[in-house]
Design a protein around this motif. Structure first.
Motif, PDB file in Angstrom:
ATOM      1  N   VAL A 249       0.905  -1.082  -0.030  1.00 33.37           N
ATOM      2  CA  VAL A 249      -0.054  -0.060  -0.107  1.00 33.37           C
ATOM      3  C   VAL A 249       0.955   1.090   0.088  1.00 33.37           C
ATOM      4  O   VAL A 249       0.668   2.248  -0.805  1.00 33.37           O
ATOM      5  CB  VAL A 249      -0.893   0.101   1.340  1.00 33.37           C
ATOM      6  N   ILE A 250       1.831   1.257   0.759  1.00 26.04           N
ATOM      7  CA  ILE A 250       2.591   2.503   0.858  1.00 26.04           C
ATOM      8  C   ILE A 250       3.811   2.754  -0.102  1.00 26.04           C
ATOM      9  O   ILE A 250       4.172   3.649  -0.567  1.00 26.04           O
ATOM     10  CB  ILE A 250       3.351   2.597   2.416  1.00 26.04           C
ATOM     11  N   GLY A 251       4.422   1.382  -0.556  1.00 25.22           N
ATOM     12  CA  GLY A 251       5.536   1.417  -1.283  1.00 25.22           C
ATOM     13  C   GLY A 251       5.623   2.474  -2.412  1.00 25.22           C
ATOM     14  O   GLY A 251       4.774   2.956  -3.148  1.00 25.22           O
ATOM     15  N   PRO A 252       6.565   3.333  -2.293  1.00 21.11           N
ATOM     16  CA  PRO A 252       6.989   4.535  -3.144  1.00 21.11           C
ATOM     17  C   PRO A 252       6.971   4.051  -4.676  1.00 21.11           C
ATOM     18  O   PRO A 252       6.565   4.872  -5.336  1.00 21.11           O
ATOM     19  CB  PRO A 252       8.378   5.057  -2.533  1.00 21.11           C
ATOM     20  N   THR A 253       7.602   2.892  -4.975  1.00 20.27           N
ATOM     21  CA  THR A 253       7.704   2.568  -6.257  1.00 20.27           C
ATOM     22  C   THR A 253       7.021   1.374  -6.583  1.00 20.27           C
ATOM     23  O   THR A 253       6.468   0.546  -5.971  1.00 20.27           O
ATOM     24  CB  THR A 253       9.189   2.457  -6.655  1.00 20.27           C
ATOM     25  N   ILE A 254       6.782   1.248  -7.913  1.00 21.56           N
ATOM     26  CA  ILE A 254       6.227   0.052  -8.543  1.00 21.56           C
ATOM     27  C   ILE A 254       6.864  -1.371  -7.939  1.00 21.56           C
ATOM     28  O   ILE A 254       6.370  -2.450  -7.680  1.00 21.56           O
ATOM     29  CB  ILE A 254       5.631   0.063  -9.828  1.00 21.56           C
ATOM     30  N   ALA A 255       7.892  -1.275  -8.041  1.00 27.32           N
ATOM     31  CA  ALA A 255       8.911  -2.227  -7.795  1.00 27.32           C
ATOM     32  C   ALA A 255       8.830  -2.893  -6.084  1.00 27.32           C
ATOM     33  O   ALA A 255       8.727  -4.130  -6.076  1.00 27.32           O
ATOM     34  CB  ALA A 255      10.515  -2.089  -8.101  1.00 27.32           C
ATOM     35  N   ASP A 256       8.505  -1.653  -5.443  1.00 26.74           N
ATOM     36  CA  ASP A 256       8.491  -2.170  -3.785  1.00 26.74           C
ATOM     37  C   ASP A 256       7.235  -3.025  -3.935  1.00 26.74           C
ATOM     38  O   ASP A 256       6.838  -3.686  -3.166  1.00 26.74           O
ATOM     39  CB  ASP A 256       8.449  -0.751  -3.065  1.00 26.74           C
ATOM     40  N   ARG A 257       6.159  -2.685  -4.490  1.00 23.56           N
ATOM     41  CA  ARG A 257       4.958  -3.007  -4.517  1.00 23.56           C
ATOM     42  C   ARG A 257       4.886  -4.519  -5.160  1.00 23.56           C
ATOM     43  O   ARG A 257       4.338  -5.293  -4.651  1.00 23.56           O
ATOM     44  CB  ARG A 257       3.706  -2.273  -5.110  1.00 23.56           C
ATOM     45  N   LEU A 258       5.614  -4.573  -6.234  1.00 23.64           N
ATOM     46  CA  LEU A 258       5.894  -5.958  -6.741  1.00 23.64           C
ATOM     47  C   LEU A 258       6.523  -7.067  -6.009  1.00 23.64           C
ATOM     48  O   LEU A 258       5.849  -8.130  -5.698  1.00 23.64           O
ATOM     49  CB  LEU A 258       6.358  -6.136  -7.899  1.00 23.64           C
ATOM     50  N   VAL A 259       7.394  -6.276  -5.233  1.00 23.03           N
ATOM     51  CA  VAL A 259       8.111  -7.374  -4.194  1.00 23.03           C
ATOM     52  C   VAL A 259       7.341  -7.660  -3.076  1.00 23.03           C
ATOM     53  O   VAL A 259       7.224  -9.004  -2.652  1.00 23.03           O
ATOM     54  CB  VAL A 259       9.381  -6.524  -3.918  1.00 23.03           C
ATOM     55  N   GLY A 260       6.396  -6.869  -2.659  1.00 22.54           N
ATOM     56  CA  GLY A 260       5.469  -6.983  -1.572  1.00 22.54           C
ATOM     57  C   GLY A 260       4.459  -8.094  -2.089  1.00 22.54           C
ATOM     58  O   GLY A 260       3.929  -9.002  -1.197  1.00 22.54           O
ATOM     59  N   LEU A 261       3.789  -7.764  -3.176  1.00 27.28           N
ATOM     60  CA  LEU A 261       2.907  -8.945  -3.479  1.00 27.28           C
ATOM     61  C   LEU A 261       3.423 -10.213  -3.828  1.00 27.28           C
ATOM     62  O   LEU A 261       2.978 -11.401  -3.690  1.00 27.28           O
ATOM     63  CB  LEU A 261       2.306  -8.496  -5.303  1.00 27.28           C
ATOM     64  N   ASN A 262       4.637 -10.398  -4.296  1.00 21.30           N
ATOM     65  CA  ASN A 262       5.416 -11.433  -4.601  1.00 21.30           C
ATOM     66  C   ASN A 262       5.709 -12.328  -3.309  1.00 21.30           C
ATOM     67  O   ASN A 262       5.614 -13.407  -2.917  1.00 21.30           O
ATOM     68  CB  ASN A 262       6.653 -11.307  -5.279  1.00 21.30           C
ATOM     69  N   LEU A 263       6.165 -11.647  -2.151  1.00 17.31           N
ATOM     70  CA  LEU A 263       6.335 -12.083  -0.781  1.00 17.31           C
ATOM     71  C   LEU A 263       5.094 -12.529  -0.102  1.00 17.31           C
ATOM     72  O   LEU A 263       4.950 -13.735   0.356  1.00 17.31           O
ATOM     73  CB  LEU A 263       6.975 -10.862   0.050  1.00 17.31           C
ATOM     74  N   ILE A 264       3.925 -11.858  -0.250  1.00 16.00           N
ATOM     75  CA  ILE A 264       2.745 -12.256   0.061  1.00 16.00           C
ATOM     76  C   ILE A 264       2.285 -13.530  -0.578  1.00 16.00           C
ATOM     77  O   ILE A 264       1.804 -14.456   0.202  1.00 16.00           O
ATOM     78  CB  ILE A 264       1.453 -11.320  -0.104  1.00 16.00           C
TER      79      ILE A 264
END
Length: 93
Positions: free
Chosen positions: A25-40
């Motif tokens: 949700v907070i991730g400043p970049t799209i890469a952060d969000r993709l890594v978070g989704l992959n981790l989930i």
């Protein structure tokens, strides 16, 4: 491993899923969000595997496999979409 330790690991994974959702949700970049989704996705896969061992049901492993495939395809689709938008925006410049 006892039943209590399985539950403890599942609760730990659920807590880390919440932390990963904050990154999505907070991730400043799209890469952060993709890594978070992959981790989930990986954490949910681990929960399904632990439940399969705990309950001695192979159905959970089948669900985990399908979930992992959909998670991988979803990450690929999001990556394709974001890179396509970047290329489109660069062409306009």
């Amino acid at each position: 491993m006892t039943i209590f330790s399985f539950d403890l690991v599942v609760y730990f994974l659920l807590a880390t899923i919440v932390i990963s959702m904050i990154r999505v949700v907070i991730g400043p970049t799209i890469a952060d969000r993709l890594v978070g989704l992959n981790l989930i996705s990986a954490q949910v896969l681990a929960i399904f595997a632990l439940l399969a061992v705990k309950e001695d049901l192979s159905v959970y492993l089948d669900v985990a496999l399908v979930y992992d495939i959909f998670g991988f395809v979803g990450i690929l689709a999001i990556t394709k979409y974001t890179t396509h938008n970047k290329e489109k925006n660069n062409d306009l410049d």
